[in-house]
Motif scaffolding. Structure first.
Motif, PDB file in Angstrom:
ATOM      1  N   UNK A 118       0.825  -1.216   0.000  1.00 57.00           N
ATOM      2  CA  UNK A 118       0.000   0.000   0.000  1.00 57.00           C
ATOM      3  C   UNK A 118       0.852   1.256   0.000  1.00 57.00           C
ATOM      4  N   UNK A 119       2.142   1.133   0.231  1.00 63.86           N
ATOM      5  CA  UNK A 119       3.037   2.289   0.247  1.00 63.86           C
ATOM      6  C   UNK A 119       3.931   2.336  -0.990  1.00 63.86           C
ATOM      7  N   UNK A 120       3.614   1.566  -2.034  1.00 65.59           N
ATOM      8  CA  UNK A 120       4.448   1.619  -3.227  1.00 65.59           C
ATOM      9  C   UNK A 120       4.433   3.027  -3.802  1.00 65.59           C
ATOM     10  N   UNK A 121       5.562   3.415  -4.336  1.00 61.90           N
ATOM     11  CA  UNK A 121       5.701   4.785  -4.850  1.00 61.90           C
ATOM     12  C   UNK A 121       6.509   4.759  -6.141  1.00 61.90           C
ATOM     13  N   UNK A 122       6.223   5.705  -7.024  1.00 63.30           N
ATOM     14  CA  UNK A 122       6.944   5.805  -8.290  1.00 63.30           C
ATOM     15  C   UNK A 122       8.127   6.751  -8.113  1.00 63.30           C
TER      16      UNK A 122
END
Length: 399
Positions: A118-122
């Motif tokens: 849920x904390x994946x980031x680009x």
């Protein structure tokens, strides 16, 4: 797998956020009346204010862990009844990014870190097509013999930087451009590192690279190979220092520790035509048998996990008993069969102390400063000295 969740109320904010894409430190009051520090990731929520109700991940603290042992804010739930309301005002913060890298800040990246969470980031990874540095990675390159200091503990970073600067001062030479490469073996957000913040304040780093799922560096990279190349060609580093961020995972078993990556890094530097220099973990103040003298972590990482040779500088300790134990441990580890060992006189304690003092903040390893564990700091500085001589073409370990 278990996550322990608890709600709390923010009671105060502590200082400024650590970076524009970093962390905010707050004090919170939990339901049992306990007060504690917590960290809030500004990439997933606006800055918090006193009176905000938050959901905390308290797992590491409840387990009594040192690594990751702090509460983390997962999300803001609302505000405590009766709290003063007002508009959410974003905190303005100028990223500490070298001018030559600012052109890439407006670019959107497509490489996901913390993938499938849920904390994946680009992030804009230095290798991807939309990066202004993509062309550098579109062809095979080498490090051209650049010395790379490889360590297991984050505390080795500031000590090595201090000694490199001291050697340059002593030689009357320009200070080398030093890049830090943070692995994913410890903390994943670079913003957690107080040492990186301090080194940036002092202007002692050419920049920082984060790779794998570590994030927040001046440069993001997909893996250790491109991270090393980014340090050399994007940050124009003369020397790179590679080690994990704060925290290390250990299980008391021969292979079950995250610092084993140091051996793997030796192979990566060697493959890319760099000069790997290993910083041995040595201590005679650590009460744990596996870390007394030459740490078993170093013996395994370099003696078994490293599949390529490195320069391994080792200090000639003044105490006869300590020197004897260290030599016997090195003999039993078989390091001499794989690597180029260099037994060297360590820096004079007074000079080493003065170099570390210039940092202006305490440098400790496992809670111990240099007077408490001089062998640890002597080993780091001895390795940094060997890397500095390689840079000045005074050594013979370049590939």
């Amino acid at each position: 797998m278990k996550i322990q969740w608890e709600t709390a109320i923010v009671t105060e904010t502590v200082g400024e956020p650590w970076s524009s894409h970093g962390l905010q430190e707050v004090r919170v009051r939990l339901g049992n009346g306990e007060t504690a520090a917590a960290l809030h990731d500004l990439a997933v929520g606006a800055p918090l204010r006193p009176g905000d109700e938050v959901l905390l991940n308290t797992t590491a603290v409840r387990l009594g862990l040192g690594t990751g042992g702090v509460h983390f804010v997962h999300t803001k739930l609302g505000r405590l009844a009766g709290s003063a309301d007002g508009p959410e005002v974003p905190i303005e913060w100028e990223p500490e990014t070298p001018d030559r890298l600012r052109s890439s800040e407006s670019q959107e990246g497509h490489i996901m870190k913390l993938r499938y969470t849920s904390l994946q980031r680009a992030v804009l990874s230095v290798e991807e097509p939309s990066s202004p540095h993509h062309a550098l990675f579109a062809e095979l390159r080498t490090l051209g013999g650049m010395p790379v200091l490889i360590g297991e503990l984050h505390s080795m970073l500031p000590a090595a930087v201090c000694w490199l600067r001291e050697l340059a001062r002593e030689a009357g030479a320009p200070v080398p451009r030093i890049a830090y490469i943070m692995t994913e073996g410890g903390a994943l957000p670079l913003a957690v590192s107080g040492h990186v913040r301090r080194l940036r304040e002092l202007g002692w780093l050419a920049g920082a690279v984060t790779y794998g799922h570590a994030y927040g560096g001046d440069v993001e990279a997909v893996n250790k190979y491109t991270a090393l190349l980014a340090a050399r060609y994007v940050l124009d580093a003369d020397i790179a220092i590679v080690c994990m961020g704060p925290g290390i995972v250990g299980t008391g078993t021969p292979y079950g520790f995250s610092g084993i990556e140091a051996g793997e890094l030796v192979g990566a530097v060697h493959t890319l035509g760099g000069a790997p220099v290993a910083m041995a973990r040595i201590s005679f103040a650590d009460p744990r048998p596996q870390h007394r003298g030459l740490s078993r972590h170093t013996a395994v990482a370099l003696g078994q996990a490293a599949l390529a040779p490195a320069c391994v500088p080792l200090p000639l300790l003044p105490a006869e008993a300590e020197a004897g134990l260290l030599r016997e441990q090195v003999r039993q580890s078989g390091l001499a069969r794989r690597h180029r060992l260099r037994w060297e006189a360590p820096p004079p304690l007074e000079q080493m102390a003065a170099a570390l003092e210039a940092y202006g903040r305490p440098i400790t390893s496992m809670g111990r400063a240099w007077p408490d564990d001089p062998a640890f700091f002597a080993a780091v500085c001895t390795a940094a000295g060997a890397a500095y001589r390689l840079l000045r073409n005074e050594g013979s370990d370049k590939p």
